[in-house]
Design a protein around this motif. Structure first.
Motif, PDB file in Angstrom:
ATOM      1  N   THR A 292      -3.128  22.024  26.670  1.00 14.00           N
ATOM      2  CA  THR A 292      -2.369  21.289  25.668  1.00 14.00           C
ATOM      3  C   THR A 292      -2.602  21.925  24.309  1.00 14.00           C
ATOM      4  O   THR A 292      -3.749  22.217  23.944  1.00 14.00           O
ATOM      5  CB  THR A 292      -2.806  19.809  25.636  1.00 14.00           C
ATOM      6  OG1 THR A 292      -2.577  19.237  26.923  1.00 14.00           O
ATOM      7  CG2 THR A 292      -2.022  19.029  24.583  1.00 14.00           C
ATOM      8  N   GLY A 293      -1.521  22.143  23.562  1.00 13.79           N
ATOM      9  CA  GLY A 293      -1.638  22.759  22.251  1.00 13.79           C
ATOM     10  C   GLY A 293      -2.040  21.764  21.181  1.00 13.79           C
ATOM     11  O   GLY A 293      -2.314  20.584  21.452  1.00 13.79           O
TER      12      GLY A 293
ATOM     13  N   LEU B 256       4.986  33.379  21.451  1.00 13.83           N
ATOM     14  CA  LEU B 256       3.996  33.209  22.510  1.00 13.83           C
ATOM     15  C   LEU B 256       3.711  34.517  23.233  1.00 13.83           C
ATOM     16  O   LEU B 256       2.552  34.844  23.518  1.00 13.83           O
ATOM     17  CB  LEU B 256       4.474  32.152  23.509  1.00 13.83           C
ATOM     18  CG  LEU B 256       4.386  30.700  23.036  1.00 13.83           C
ATOM     19  CD1 LEU B 256       5.160  29.787  23.980  1.00 13.83           C
ATOM     20  CD2 LEU B 256       2.933  30.247  22.939  1.00 13.83           C
ATOM     21  N   SER B 257       4.763  35.274  23.531  1.00 15.83           N
ATOM     22  CA  SER B 257       4.535  36.545  24.229  1.00 15.83           C
ATOM     23  C   SER B 257       3.731  37.500  23.352  1.00 15.83           C
ATOM     24  O   SER B 257       2.838  38.201  23.844  1.00 15.83           O
ATOM     25  CB  SER B 257       5.866  37.176  24.652  1.00 15.83           C
ATOM     26  OG  SER B 257       6.631  37.565  23.528  1.00 15.83           O
ATOM     27  N   ASN B 258       4.016  37.518  22.049  1.00 11.12           N
ATOM     28  CA  ASN B 258       3.249  38.385  21.143  1.00 11.12           C
ATOM     29  C   ASN B 258       1.794  37.934  21.067  1.00 11.12           C
ATOM     30  O   ASN B 258       0.871  38.769  21.007  1.00 11.12           O
ATOM     31  CB  ASN B 258       3.869  38.366  19.748  1.00 11.12           C
ATOM     32  CG  ASN B 258       5.216  39.063  19.696  1.00 11.12           C
ATOM     33  OD1 ASN B 258       5.509  39.923  20.534  1.00 11.12           O
ATOM     34  ND2 ASN B 258       6.041  38.701  18.731  1.00 11.12           N
ATOM     35  N   ALA B 259       1.572  36.613  21.058  1.00 11.78           N
ATOM     36  CA  ALA B 259       0.203  36.107  21.023  1.00 11.78           C
ATOM     37  C   ALA B 259      -0.554  36.479  22.285  1.00 11.78           C
ATOM     38  O   ALA B 259      -1.758  36.772  22.246  1.00 11.78           O
ATOM     39  CB  ALA B 259       0.215  34.586  20.837  1.00 11.78           C
TER      40      ALA B 259
ATOM     41  N   GLU C 170       1.085  27.894  15.980  1.00  9.81           N
ATOM     42  CA  GLU C 170       0.841  27.241  17.265  1.00  9.81           C
ATOM     43  C   GLU C 170       0.686  28.271  18.375  1.00  9.81           C
ATOM     44  O   GLU C 170      -0.196  28.169  19.230  1.00  9.81           O
ATOM     45  CB  GLU C 170       1.976  26.270  17.589  1.00  9.81           C
ATOM     46  CG  GLU C 170       1.963  25.739  19.005  1.00  9.81           C
ATOM     47  CD  GLU C 170       0.660  25.080  19.405  1.00  9.81           C
ATOM     48  OE1 GLU C 170       0.318  25.137  20.609  1.00  9.81           O
ATOM     49  OE2 GLU C 170      -0.042  24.514  18.533  1.00  9.81           O
ATOM     50  N   ALA C 171       1.538  29.304  18.376  1.00 13.12           N
ATOM     51  CA  ALA C 171       1.442  30.350  19.395  1.00 13.12           C
ATOM     52  C   ALA C 171       0.117  31.105  19.272  1.00 13.12           C
ATOM     53  O   ALA C 171      -0.533  31.412  20.281  1.00 13.12           O
ATOM     54  CB  ALA C 171       2.617  31.319  19.257  1.00 13.12           C
ATOM     55  N   ALA C 172      -0.284  31.403  18.022  1.00 12.61           N
ATOM     56  CA  ALA C 172      -1.544  32.117  17.813  1.00 12.61           C
ATOM     57  C   ALA C 172      -2.730  31.293  18.302  1.00 12.61           C
ATOM     58  O   ALA C 172      -3.714  31.839  18.826  1.00 12.61           O
ATOM     59  CB  ALA C 172      -1.706  32.467  16.338  1.00 12.61           C
ATOM     60  N   ASN C 173      -2.662  29.972  18.131  1.00  8.72           N
ATOM     61  CA  ASN C 173      -3.736  29.111  18.625  1.00  8.72           C
ATOM     62  C   ASN C 173      -3.758  29.062  20.146  1.00  8.72           C
ATOM     63  O   ASN C 173      -4.825  29.038  20.770  1.00  8.72           O
ATOM     64  CB  ASN C 173      -3.558  27.696  18.072  1.00  8.72           C
ATOM     65  CG  ASN C 173      -4.509  26.696  18.712  1.00  8.72           C
ATOM     66  OD1 ASN C 173      -5.697  26.686  18.444  1.00  8.72           O
ATOM     67  ND2 ASN C 173      -3.974  25.858  19.586  1.00  8.72           N
ATOM     68  N   ALA C 174      -2.570  29.042  20.765  1.00  6.51           N
ATOM     69  CA  ALA C 174      -2.498  28.927  22.225  1.00  6.51           C
ATOM     70  C   ALA C 174      -2.880  30.221  22.932  1.00  6.51           C
ATOM     71  O   ALA C 174      -3.383  30.186  24.069  1.00  6.51           O
ATOM     72  CB  ALA C 174      -1.083  28.515  22.635  1.00  6.51           C
ATOM     73  N   GLY C 175      -2.670  31.358  22.287  1.00  5.99           N
ATOM     74  CA  GLY C 175      -2.895  32.653  22.944  1.00  5.99           C
ATOM     75  C   GLY C 175      -4.261  32.818  23.575  1.00  5.99           C
ATOM     76  O   GLY C 175      -4.367  33.098  24.780  1.00  5.99           O
TER      77      GLY C 175
ATOM     78  N   GLY D 209      -7.968  25.472  36.389  1.00  5.50           N
ATOM     79  CA  GLY D 209      -7.610  24.079  36.197  1.00  5.50           C
ATOM     80  C   GLY D 209      -7.289  23.814  34.750  1.00  5.50           C
ATOM     81  O   GLY D 209      -7.025  24.729  34.005  1.00  5.50           O
ATOM     82  N   GLN D 210      -7.328  22.581  34.369  1.00  4.79           N
ATOM     83  CA  GLN D 210      -6.886  22.195  33.033  1.00  4.79           C
ATOM     84  C   GLN D 210      -8.003  22.365  32.043  1.00  4.79           C
ATOM     85  O   GLN D 210      -9.149  22.027  32.280  1.00  4.79           O
ATOM     86  CB  GLN D 210      -6.410  20.749  33.045  1.00  4.79           C
ATOM     87  CG  GLN D 210      -5.832  20.316  31.693  1.00  4.79           C
ATOM     88  CD  GLN D 210      -5.060  19.032  31.826  1.00  4.79           C
ATOM     89  OE1 GLN D 210      -4.662  18.662  32.909  1.00  4.79           O
ATOM     90  NE2 GLN D 210      -4.861  18.361  30.720  1.00  4.79           N
ATOM     91  N   THR D 211      -7.670  22.951  30.912  1.00  3.16           N
ATOM     92  CA  THR D 211      -8.584  23.035  29.774  1.00  3.16           C
ATOM     93  C   THR D 211      -7.887  22.428  28.580  1.00  3.16           C
ATOM     94  O   THR D 211      -6.677  22.220  28.589  1.00  3.16           O
ATOM     95  CB  THR D 211      -8.975  24.493  29.479  1.00  3.16           C
ATOM     96  OG1 THR D 211      -7.780  25.199  29.101  1.00  3.16           O
ATOM     97  CG2 THR D 211      -9.621  25.150  30.656  1.00  3.16           C
ATOM     98  N   SER D 212      -8.619  22.178  27.569  1.00  3.14           N
ATOM     99  CA  SER D 212      -7.989  21.602  26.372  1.00  3.14           C
ATOM    100  C   SER D 212      -8.655  22.151  25.133  1.00  3.14           C
ATOM    101  O   SER D 212      -9.687  22.786  25.206  1.00  3.14           O
ATOM    102  CB  SER D 212      -8.096  20.080  26.397  1.00  3.14           C
ATOM    103  OG  SER D 212      -9.439  19.659  26.445  1.00  3.14           O
TER     104      SER D 212
END
Length: 301
Positions: free
Chosen positions: A119-120, A67-70, A139-144, A298-301
């Motif tokens: 939300t991932g 996650l930190s790398n992303a 998953e991390a790459a998608n969340a970044g 706020g919240q995004t998805s």
């Protein structure tokens, strides 16, 4: 009609260039990097080992680093380590839903308040439980990118709520004047620019330590033919710490010698056009646009 008047009526072409990782043809379409620069994220984001993410200890450590790398790939200064006083924190949890696991992410400010959530994507529960390296990295790459956008929105919302922010008060500009123009161009253009930029809501100040932005301008004159000359006026806008924000460039060809004495209406036209460009550079730098206000946190998805 004199040549000078023709020049005034035609006006000077205007090129507005902002700084960043995009070339001038991408002007007005700065993309992801431009948006991040307009709304910078917190100075430091910490990703602690997630204890509520349904991962074993080794996989949890690996996911924190993923996650930190992303986030670093999105130009966010992120670190996989324990939080310290004053840090912003990315908190990670996960929920089991039948055959999949869905991770959730919360951005927490230094006071411990949640400022936003995303939300991932669902991940096969077997791959998640096994700590599959590819699944966790994907998953991390998608969340970044989503987390970077959320941080951008959080920062913009916090600035909008700050009465001292440039979102809530006019920008202050220190303008040192123009140099290099023939005739009375330096004095005329400087005078007209001061009037025009002030009319657009920018406050002129005389001391650099009172300014949000600094502006300097220079004109370069060249002879391009027996009867023609070329002038290029460049208005450069910097931050007080010396970082260039952008430039407004006005190039034009005109009859040789026609600007050797009085600029007259030419200065009026040139300064008016340049002032609009300067205001656009400043507005883009602080994230203000007339058509796309910053999204609320706020919240995004």
């Amino acid at each position: 009609m004199t040549s000078t008047l023709r020049f005034a009526l035609l006006g000077l072409p205007l090129v507005v260039a902002g700084c960043g990782d995009f070339p001038e043809p991408m002007l007005h379409h700065p993309g992801r990097m431009g948006m991040l620069l307009a709304h910078p994220p917190p100075q430091r984001l910490v990703v602690p080992v997630p204890g509520r993410a349904l991962l074993d200890d080794q996989s949890a450590v690996a996911f924190a680093h993923d996650l930190s790398n992303a986030m670093v790939a999105q130009t966010v200064p992120a670190f996989a380590q324990r939080p310290q006083r004053g840090d912003w924190v990315l908190s990670v949890s996960a929920a089991l839903n039948g055959s999949t696991v869905t991770p959730s992410y919360s951005i927490i400010d230094p006071r411990g308040h949640v400022q936003g959530n995303i939300t991932g994507l669902p991940v096969p529960s077997r791959a998640w439980a096994d700590g599959d390296a590819t699944a966790l990295n994907d998953e991390a790459a998608n969340a970044g990118p989503q987390l970077a956008a959320l941080l951008s929105n959080i920062d913009a919302a916090l600035k909008e709520s700050d009465p001292n922010s440039l979102y809530n008060r006019p920008p202050r500009l220190e303008f040192s004047g123009l140099t290099g123009a023939p005739g009375d161009g330096d004095a005329s253009l400087t005078k007209e620019m001061r009037q025009d930029i002030a009319s657009l809501g920018v406050i002129l100040v005389n001391q650099r330590d009172q300014a949000d932005y600094l502006m300097k301008a220079h004109a370069t004159l060249t002879t391009t033919g027996p009867d023609t000359q070329h002038i290029e006026i460049v208005w450069t806008i910097d931050t007080p710490d010396g970082k260039e924000v952008g430039k407004v460039t006005q190039p034009h060809d005109f009859p040789k010698g026609s600007l050797d004495t009085y600029w007259g209406d030419v200065a009026v036209v040139a300064a008016s056009a340049a002032a609009g460009g300067v205001k656009e550079v400043i507005d883009n730098n602080i994230g203000k646009t007339s058509t796309t206000p910053p999204s609320p946190a706020g919240q995004t998805s």
